[in-house]
Design an enzyme around this catalytic site. Structure first.
Site, PDB file in Angstrom:
ATOM      1  N   ASP A 140       0.831  -1.194   0.000  1.00 33.84           N
ATOM      2  CA  ASP A 140       0.000   0.000   0.000  1.00 33.84           C
ATOM      3  C   ASP A 140       0.874   1.257   0.000  1.00 33.84           C
ATOM      4  OD1 ASP A 140      -1.816   2.052   0.537  1.00 33.84           O
ATOM      5  OD2 ASP A 140      -3.012   0.806   1.886  1.00 33.84           O
TER       6      ASP A 140
ATOM      7  N   ASP B 149      -6.424   3.274 -11.272  1.00 33.70           N
ATOM      8  CA  ASP B 149      -7.785   2.754 -11.418  1.00 33.70           C
ATOM      9  C   ASP B 149      -8.760   3.928 -11.341  1.00 33.70           C
ATOM     10  OD1 ASP B 149     -10.280   1.467 -11.143  1.00 33.70           O
ATOM     11  OD2 ASP B 149      -9.343  -0.254 -10.166  1.00 33.70           O
TER      12      ASP B 149
ATOM     13  N   ARG C 198       1.878   0.322 -23.883  1.00 33.06           N
ATOM     14  CA  ARG C 198       0.959  -0.504 -24.664  1.00 33.06           C
ATOM     15  C   ARG C 198      -0.490  -0.234 -24.245  1.00 33.06           C
ATOM     16  NH1 ARG C 198       2.983  -6.523 -24.003  1.00 33.06           N
ATOM     17  NH2 ARG C 198       3.375  -5.746 -21.895  1.00 33.06           N
TER      18      ARG C 198
END
Length: 275
Positions: free
Chosen positions: A151, A174, A248
């Site tokens: 974390d 995210d 990518r």
């Protein structure tokens, strides 16, 4: 980019087939006895809202070999039980940039090769990516990379000293697109306050995302924070700087019509003066 790296699989000699390691382990036995642990901080700290999902997915033979052999030298678990001496960790006193979330590590390796005078402390919870980055670092002689497992909040809060970092990179975190999950997004005022305490004045926070609503939130939160100022005179997004490779993942997003936004903000002096 001053050096072009061959980023093909780190160990092309891995066994034929899918090359995936499936260890026969007793229940509770560590996956990598001398490598990254599943929950390094354990129960030492309160369970806060996490901005990431631990991903201990399939590991190739080459990645597993790199983890077993290189982790004791170039990797460590974020356990929150000690304060890091970054000069000791890297073996020199060069500037240190913290990168949170590096995926498979290709971009991290390219940036490390292009700027050997900067040390990169790369944090992720993705076991295959950790192994891949370690293998790339060894293959290309990148002694300026260290890999941390766990974390990043605990790393910043418990294990790094004030003013010890010369930069922070958060690339494609995210986006937690559902509204009820927005509280899990990493770039929040509380996170920036913690990061500011570990960044020296003048250090650059560099974020990039292909999720436009998150990019707008990042811009709003960073602009409003008193410890940071936008490096763009117009107060907007920045073009992708040359030192950030096109990954990518990013290329796939661009092919789908995604818009990638970069943000470059500077840590202002501790007395709050800007400019």
């Amino acid at each position: 980019m001053s050096e072009s790296l061959n980023l093909s699989p780190a160990h092309p000699s891995a066994p034929e087939g899918d090359g995936v390691v499936r260890h026969g382990r007793a229940k509770g036995e560590p996956r990598f006895p001398d490598g990254p642990q599943a929950d390094p901080a354990g129960s030492h700290f309160e369970r806060r809202i996490r901005s990431f999902q631990p991903r201990r997915s399939r590991v190739t033979a080459g990645q597993a070999e790199a983890l077993q052999r290189l982790w004791p030298r170039w990797g460590f678990d974020i356990d929150g039980q000690r304060v890091l001496d970054l000069a000791e960790l890297f073996g020199d006193d060069r500037p240190v940039v913290l990168e949170i979330g590096f995926g498979m590590g290709e971009a991290t390796a390219q940036m490390a090769a292009a700027d050997p005078g900067t040390n990169i402390l790369a944090v992720d919870v993705h076991t295959p990516g950790q192994g891949n980055l370690l293998a790339l670092a060894e293959r290309h002689g990148l002694t300026n990379v260290r890999v941390a497992n766990g974390d990043a909040i605990i790393l910043l809060r418990e294990m790094l000293t004030p003013g010890s970092l010369d930069g922070l990179r958060v690339y494609f975190p995210d986006p937690w697109p559902k509204k009820r999950h927005h509280k899990r997004r990493l770039i929040q005022p509380e996170f920036l306050t913690l990061a500011a305490a570990r960044l020296r004045p003048g250090a650059i926070v560099h974020c990039a995302t292909d999720w436009e609503p998150y990019a707008e939130q990042m811009l709003d939160v960073l602009t409003a924070h008193p410890d940071f100022e936008n490096t763009r005179a117009d107060g907007g997004f920045a073009p992708r700087p040359d030192f950030r490779p096109l990954t990518r993942f990013e290329g796939q997003g661009l092919e789908k019509g995604h818009v990638v936004n970069d943000l470059l903000f500077r840590r202002v002096p501790h007395d709050g003066r800007r400019g």
